[in-house]
Design an enzyme around this catalytic site. Structure first.
Site, PDB file in Angstrom:
ATOM      1  N   HIS A   1      36.916   9.341 -10.698  1.00 10.03           N
ATOM      2  CA  HIS A   1      36.564  10.587  -9.727  1.00 10.03           C
ATOM      3  C   HIS A   1      35.186  11.423 -10.831  1.00 10.03           C
ATOM      4  CE1 HIS A   1      37.142  14.621  -7.402  1.00 10.03           C
ATOM      5  NE2 HIS A   1      36.112  14.730  -7.898  1.00 10.03           N
TER       6      HIS A   1
ATOM      7  N   ASN B   1      31.438   9.392 -18.545  1.00  7.36           N
ATOM      8  CA  ASN B   1      31.243   8.080 -18.642  1.00  7.36           C
ATOM      9  C   ASN B   1      31.696   7.622 -17.117  1.00  7.36           C
ATOM     10  OD1 ASN B   1      32.352   8.356 -21.414  1.00  7.36           O
ATOM     11  ND2 ASN B   1      34.011   9.001 -21.329  1.00  7.36           N
TER      12      ASN B   1
ATOM     13  N   CYS C   1      44.105   9.816  -6.002  1.00  5.66           N
ATOM     14  CA  CYS C   1      43.055   9.980  -6.762  1.00  5.66           C
ATOM     15  C   CYS C   1      43.546  11.747  -7.793  1.00  5.66           C
ATOM     16  CB  CYS C   1      41.708  10.363  -7.046  1.00  5.66           C
ATOM     17  SG  CYS C   1      40.318  11.178  -7.622  1.00  5.66           S
TER      18      CYS C   1
ATOM     19  N   CYS D   1      41.445  14.739  -7.721  1.00  5.03           N
ATOM     20  CA  CYS D   1      41.717  14.986  -5.763  1.00  5.03           C
ATOM     21  C   CYS D   1      43.010  16.293  -5.971  1.00  5.03           C
ATOM     22  CB  CYS D   1      41.222  14.052  -5.380  1.00  5.03           C
ATOM     23  SG  CYS D   1      39.294  13.544  -4.334  1.00  5.03           S
TER      24      CYS D   1
ATOM     25  N   HIS E   1      32.278  15.989 -18.744  1.00  2.56           N
ATOM     26  CA  HIS E   1      32.778  16.325 -20.120  1.00  2.56           C
ATOM     27  C   HIS E   1      32.072  17.612 -20.574  1.00  2.56           C
ATOM     28  CE1 HIS E   1      35.964  13.687 -20.875  1.00  2.56           C
ATOM     29  NE2 HIS E   1      35.418  12.970 -19.872  1.00  2.56           N
TER      30      HIS E   1
ATOM     31  N   HIS F   1      34.998  13.491  -3.281  1.00  8.49           N
ATOM     32  CA  HIS F   1      35.245  12.386  -4.225  1.00  8.49           C
ATOM     33  C   HIS F   1      34.598  11.536  -4.154  1.00  8.49           C
ATOM     34  CE1 HIS F   1      37.826   9.426  -5.675  1.00  8.49           C
ATOM     35  NE2 HIS F   1      36.915   8.639  -5.534  1.00  8.49           N
TER      36      HIS F   1
ATOM     37  N   GLY G   1      34.481   3.436 -21.155  1.00 12.56           N
ATOM     38  CA  GLY G   1      36.316   3.487 -21.170  1.00 12.56           C
ATOM     39  C   GLY G   1      36.741   5.039 -20.638  1.00 12.56           C
TER      40      GLY G   1
ATOM     41  N   ASP H   1      40.128  20.322 -20.364  1.00 16.14           N
ATOM     42  CA  ASP H   1      41.047  18.525 -20.706  1.00 16.14           C
ATOM     43  C   ASP H   1      42.527  18.413 -21.344  1.00 16.14           C
ATOM     44  OD1 ASP H   1      39.189  15.573 -20.662  1.00 16.14           O
ATOM     45  OD2 ASP H   1      41.511  15.797 -21.758  1.00 16.14           O
TER      46      ASP H   1
ATOM     47  N   HIS I   1      33.202  13.298 -13.092  1.00 16.29           N
ATOM     48  CA  HIS I   1      33.407  14.850 -14.080  1.00 16.29           C
ATOM     49  C   HIS I   1      32.289  14.322 -14.795  1.00 16.29           C
ATOM     50  CE1 HIS I   1      36.410  10.861 -15.624  1.00 16.29           C
ATOM     51  NE2 HIS I   1      35.696  11.959 -16.716  1.00 16.29           N
TER      52      HIS I   1
END
Ligand code: 5GP
Ligand code: ZN
Length: 113
Positions: free
Chosen positions: A97, A86, A4, A7, A101, A46, A92, A30, A99
């Site tokens: 993992h 997402n 990952c 990770c 935004h 994870h 998309g 990002d 996350h």
């Protein structure tokens, strides 16, 4: 073997520009920002996506949502910001993992779909 990407960022095997870190959460910029401020907030454990959040692992998700306003304040996002996750192919999701935004620093489009 965990293959990952996030990770690997947590392990320090892939460099990132960190903006916040504690024992259970990491936040970093990002690599392809879609707004002047674009930060990813991830659990250090994870979890594949929102679809994998459960009673067993949701404490870290609650903690992430305590950390997000601290990051937003430190980044000067006093005019507001958007938090997006997402989940799955139709949304998309490209890194599997969990996350969140944080997007801000400009008037964001209301386009969501
Ligand atoms: P998703 O498309 O899964 O919602 O979001 C994944 C995000 O990870 C994308 O916005 C993408 O730009 C970002 N990303 C992909 N690879 C890397 C990387 O190696 N480093 C950083 N900092 N961000 C990455
Ligand atoms: Zn991972």
């Amino acid at each position: 073997m965990n293959n990952c990407l996030f990770c690997k960022i947590i392990a320090g095997d892939i460099p990132s520009t960190k903006v916040y870190e504690d024992e259970s959460v990491l936040a970093f910029r990002d690599i392809a920002p879609m707004a002047p401020t674009h930060i990813l907030v991830i659990p250090k454990t994870h979890i594949g996506s929102v679809a994998e959040i459960s009673a067993e692992n949701s404490a870290v998700v609650a903690h992430i949502f305590e950390v997000i306003p601290q990051i937003a304040k430190a980044e000067g996002l006093e005019n507001g910001y958007r938090v997006v996750s997402n989940c799955g192919d139709d949304a998309g999701q490209s890194v599997h993992h969990l996350h969140f935004h944080i997007l801000g620093g400009k008037k964001l489009s209301l386009e969501m779909a």
